[in-house]
Write an enzyme that holds these catalytic residues in place. Structure first.
Site, PDB file in Angstrom:
ATOM      1  N   CYS A 168      -2.799  35.760   7.530  1.00 44.28           N
ATOM      2  CA  CYS A 168      -2.511  34.495   8.208  1.00 44.28           C
ATOM      3  C   CYS A 168      -2.387  34.733   9.707  1.00 44.28           C
ATOM      4  O   CYS A 168      -1.587  35.548  10.154  1.00 44.28           O
ATOM      5  CB  CYS A 168      -1.210  33.913   7.659  1.00 44.28           C
ATOM      6  SG  CYS A 168      -0.709  32.374   8.406  1.00 44.28           S
ATOM      7  N   GLU A 187      -5.790  32.203  -1.068  1.00 39.25           N
ATOM      8  CA  GLU A 187      -4.386  32.466  -1.422  1.00 39.25           C
ATOM      9  C   GLU A 187      -3.664  32.992  -0.201  1.00 39.25           C
ATOM     10  O   GLU A 187      -4.221  33.752   0.594  1.00 39.25           O
ATOM     11  CB  GLU A 187      -4.331  33.484  -2.562  1.00 39.25           C
ATOM     12  CG  GLU A 187      -2.920  33.895  -2.985  1.00 39.25           C
ATOM     13  CD  GLU A 187      -2.388  35.128  -2.247  1.00 39.25           C
ATOM     14  OE1 GLU A 187      -1.172  35.380  -2.315  1.00 39.25           O
ATOM     15  OE2 GLU A 187      -3.199  35.828  -1.594  1.00 39.25           O
TER      16      GLU A 187
END
Length: 333
Positions: free
Chosen positions: A75, A113
């Site tokens: 991320c 995910e």
């Protein structure tokens, strides 16, 4: 009817996502992973093409096109203003690399995910850009946070966000008002005692009287049906009777590895038990590498049963689209 959809896996780790799709009859075409030790574990358990190395250096055209692209990706924040003004802020950003794969391969399904906090990352800007850029490519977009203990029947408190996107061009009318049906919550029937090894394990996992924390463990760890965590200055009991979230830094010094009380003494979970708490069965091979790497791999992995349930629902959608398309074809033939 297509009975075997193909999968390409980015940031494959030790293959938790791959395993979940494989359990539902998907064919694993290729995978990519950077960590050399994770690659060792992966190769012990899968026989298809694993490309070891930096995803940023991958030649996308050298890989077979696939039906499902999966990625448990890092991320990172975006420069939203810069992006919208046309500045080149794509370099080095993993999500934009995933989009390169989407543009080149046009998979039927995109499966992403990430940690639960992706939703609020960079004040929500990261998630909004992800949604915007996937939808801009004419894909559906659905996301939900699922906890392993609620959706995988494994006593492990692990919340992760899953993003599922389908190529609307597969059937424009089918996906016009489409909303992906995530699995329903299910009761937790497995307990911690079903997961842990009920016999003596290697001595290296035990904390004996010679360890400085032993008095703290003896004072606090009184139950054998729960899991504890040692926090350097104190021991914390997990009162929810599930394993606390396994973390990637479990291998660094061992202080973050959950602890249990057994008839043979106080000890930390073994790597095998950590993999069990991620839903890997004992047929999954753990190679002869440093246990610190195995702890890290378990902590970085996804929970296989959760992926299996999602893959099952994805398969249902793909099958429905195919049946509808076949029906339309027969009507017009």
């Amino acid at each position: 009817m297509n009975t075997s959809y193909t999968v390409g896996s980015l940031y494959a780790g030790v293959g938790g996502i791959c395993k979940g799709f494989q359990n539902n009859g998907f064919e694993l075409s290729w995978a990519n992973e950077f960590d050399k030790n994770a690659c060792k574990t992966y190769r012990e358990n899968f026989k298809h093409n694993l490309v070891e190395g930096d995803v940023m250096q991958l030649d996308i055209t050298s890989l077979d096109k696939i039906d499902v692209l999966t990625a448990g990706f890092p991320c990172q924040p975006f420069s939203v203003a810069g992006y919208r003004q046309g500045f080149d802020d794509k370099r080095g950003n993993h999500f934009f690399k995933i989009l390169d794969f989407v543009d080149e391969m046009r998979p039927k399904v995109l499966f992403l995910e990430n940690v639960k906090n992706l939703i609020g990352h960079d004040k929500g800007r990261t998630f909004n850009v992800i949604k915007e850029l996937i939808e801009k490519r004419n894909y559906s977009f659905d996301a939900k946070v699922l906890n392993t203990k609620d959706y995988g029947n494994v006593p492990h408190n692990r919340e992760r966000i899953f993003i599922i996107a389908f190529d609307k061009e597969l059937d424009t009318s089918f996906f016009k008002d489409f909303k992906f049906s995530f699995p329903e919550k299910e009761g937790l029937s497995q307990t911690i005692q079903d997961i842990v090894i009920n016999e003596k394990v290697e001595d290296k996992y035990y904390y004996g009287e010679d360890k400085y924390m032993y008095p703290m463990l003896k004072e606090t760890m009184r139950r054998d049906d729960t899991i504890y965590q040692f926090r350097r200055q104190y021991v914390r009991e997990n009162k929810s009777n599930v394993c606390p979230t396994l973390t990637a830094n479990m291998g660094t010094g061992g202080h973050n590895v959950p602890l249990i009380k057994t008839p043979y003494g106080f000890r930390k979970l073994t790597p095998r038990e950590c993999f069990r708490f991620q839903g890997f069965d004992d047929n999954y091979i753990l190679p002869e590498i440093a246990i610190s790497h195995l702890y890290k791999q378990a902590g970085n992995s996804v929970s296989v049963p959760v992926i299996s349930r999602l893959a099952e629902h994805i398969l249902q959608v793909l099958s429905s689209v195919e049946k509808k398309t076949l029906g339309n074809f027969l009507e017009t033939a």
